[in-house]
Design a protein around this motif. Structure first.
Motif, PDB file in Angstrom:
ATOM      1  N   SER A 264       0.890  -1.212  -0.023  1.00 20.19           N
ATOM      2  CA  SER A 264       0.155  -0.048   0.117  1.00 20.19           C
ATOM      3  C   SER A 264       0.869   1.208   0.060  1.00 20.19           C
ATOM      4  O   SER A 264       0.459   2.165  -0.214  1.00 20.19           O
ATOM      5  N   TYR A 265       2.131   1.066   0.449  1.00 19.47           N
ATOM      6  CA  TYR A 265       2.999   2.176   0.535  1.00 19.47           C
ATOM      7  C   TYR A 265       3.805   2.248  -0.808  1.00 19.47           C
ATOM      8  O   TYR A 265       3.872   3.329  -1.464  1.00 19.47           O
TER       9      TYR A 265
ATOM     10  N   ILE B  58      -8.995   3.654  -5.994  1.00 18.54           N
ATOM     11  CA  ILE B  58      -9.587   4.598  -5.238  1.00 18.54           C
ATOM     12  C   ILE B  58      -9.045   4.990  -3.908  1.00 18.54           C
ATOM     13  O   ILE B  58      -8.885   5.975  -3.524  1.00 18.54           O
ATOM     14  N   LEU B  59      -8.484   3.751  -3.346  1.00 19.99           N
ATOM     15  CA  LEU B  59      -7.793   4.103  -2.151  1.00 19.99           C
ATOM     16  C   LEU B  59      -6.701   4.833  -2.300  1.00 19.99           C
ATOM     17  O   LEU B  59      -6.178   5.743  -1.502  1.00 19.99           O
ATOM     18  N   GLU B  60      -5.824   4.649  -3.228  1.00 17.84           N
ATOM     19  CA  GLU B  60      -4.489   5.536  -3.583  1.00 17.84           C
ATOM     20  C   GLU B  60      -5.103   6.771  -3.817  1.00 17.84           C
ATOM     21  O   GLU B  60      -3.986   7.459  -3.562  1.00 17.84           O
ATOM     22  N   LYS B  61      -6.105   7.127  -4.190  1.00 16.74           N
ATOM     23  CA  LYS B  61      -6.401   8.720  -3.954  1.00 16.74           C
ATOM     24  C   LYS B  61      -6.436   9.215  -2.932  1.00 16.74           C
ATOM     25  O   LYS B  61      -6.380  10.374  -2.749  1.00 16.74           O
ATOM     26  N   LEU B  62      -6.379   8.586  -1.818  1.00 21.66           N
ATOM     27  CA  LEU B  62      -6.877   9.147  -0.624  1.00 21.66           C
ATOM     28  C   LEU B  62      -5.310   9.401  -0.124  1.00 21.66           C
ATOM     29  O   LEU B  62      -4.266   8.802  -0.235  1.00 21.66           O
ATOM     30  N   PRO B  63      -5.151  10.653   0.793  1.00 19.50           N
ATOM     31  CA  PRO B  63      -3.819  10.794   1.386  1.00 19.50           C
ATOM     32  C   PRO B  63      -3.225   9.614   2.086  1.00 19.50           C
ATOM     33  O   PRO B  63      -4.062   8.992   2.603  1.00 19.50           O
TER      34      PRO B  63
ATOM     35  N   ARG C   5      -5.637   6.694   4.112  1.00 20.86           N
ATOM     36  CA  ARG C   5      -5.281   5.393   3.478  1.00 20.86           C
ATOM     37  C   ARG C   5      -4.835   4.224   4.463  1.00 20.86           C
ATOM     38  O   ARG C   5      -5.017   3.147   4.519  1.00 20.86           O
ATOM     39  N   GLU C   6      -3.813   4.641   5.219  1.00 25.66           N
ATOM     40  CA  GLU C   6      -3.156   3.486   6.204  1.00 25.66           C
ATOM     41  C   GLU C   6      -4.082   3.339   7.251  1.00 25.66           C
ATOM     42  O   GLU C   6      -4.257   2.175   7.565  1.00 25.66           O
TER      43      GLU C   6
ATOM     44  N   LYS D 108     -14.364  10.776   2.545  1.00 28.44           N
ATOM     45  CA  LYS D 108     -13.867  11.014   1.277  1.00 28.44           C
ATOM     46  C   LYS D 108     -14.069   9.881   0.292  1.00 28.44           C
ATOM     47  O   LYS D 108     -14.052  10.099  -0.895  1.00 28.44           O
ATOM     48  N   LEU D 109     -14.020   8.657   0.666  1.00 31.73           N
ATOM     49  CA  LEU D 109     -14.217   7.315   0.032  1.00 31.73           C
ATOM     50  C   LEU D 109     -15.786   7.191  -0.478  1.00 31.73           C
ATOM     51  O   LEU D 109     -15.764   6.862  -1.670  1.00 31.73           O
ATOM     52  N   THR D 110     -16.569   7.581   0.200  1.00 31.52           N
ATOM     53  CA  THR D 110     -17.946   7.347  -0.088  1.00 31.52           C
ATOM     54  C   THR D 110     -18.405   7.915  -1.651  1.00 31.52           C
ATOM     55  O   THR D 110     -18.735   7.416  -2.361  1.00 31.52           O
TER      56      THR D 110
END
Length: 182
Positions: free
Chosen positions: A35-36, A123-128, A132-133, A169-171
């Motif tokens: 994920s990193y 989509i998760l990668e778009k989060l800061p 995300r973590e 943010k994900l919704t």
């Protein structure tokens, strides 16, 4: 002579502990590292480095947290160090960073699941990173808010806040994906 046997027995105990930790946490830590760094092979290397560090510092583990959160913290630190390294920066500048393909058995049966997993990962990668973590640790690694707080060395209330903000943010991003918009 007796001290040597005692040291050898202690070393074998540490090796057994290491093997148990590797069996139990290797997959979770690999996903966390991925994920990193967004590269399967690099993630595996970083997890190996995590276990080497854990093995060499097993005697100094004080038990203030559980072993799982300790390993998560080591993995996150290894990932952050890697991302700051000049080797990684050279890869990014030359455009050589690529995601390795996942080679699974029966890809025809798992095609739709892979597509969904890929879409969610994108989509998760778009989060800061800070959002995300916590999402990954909570929903993919099944850590509690307390364990996440220990790993990240932040208060539990901050973990809950980050989770709430990440979900907020994900919704819309997930809804947009479900409706097929880009």
């Amino acid at each position: 002579m007796n001290a040597g046997k005692l040291k050898e027995t202690h070393s074998l105990d540490q090796e057994e502990v290491l093997h148990e930790l590797m069996d139990q946490y290797a997959d979770e830590l690999s996903y966390l590292a991925y994920s990193y760094v967004k590269n399967i092979e690099t993630a595996k290397d970083l997890v190996q480095n995590t276990f080497v560090s854990a093995y060499t510092h097993l005697d100094s583990f004080e038990g203030n947290s559980n072993m799982k959160t300790w390993l998560y913290r080591i993995t996150i630190n290894k990932c952050k160090d890697y991302l700051k390294s000049s080797a990684y920066k050279r890869l990014v500048l030359t455009g050589a960073v690529k995601e390795n393909a996942d080679t699974g058995a029966n890809p025809a049966q798992r095609f739709e699941q892979k597509e969904q997993a890929t879409a969610i990962r994108q989509i998760l990668e778009k989060l800061p990173v800070k959002y995300r973590e916590v999402i990954i640790m909570m929903y993919y690694q099944d850590l509690t808010t307390k364990e996440i707080a220990e790993v990240l060395k932040i208060p539990e209330a901050s973990v809950r806040t980050r989770l709430r903000r990440a979900k907020d943010k994900l919704t819309p991003l997930l809804q947009k994906e479900a409706l097929g918009y880009e």
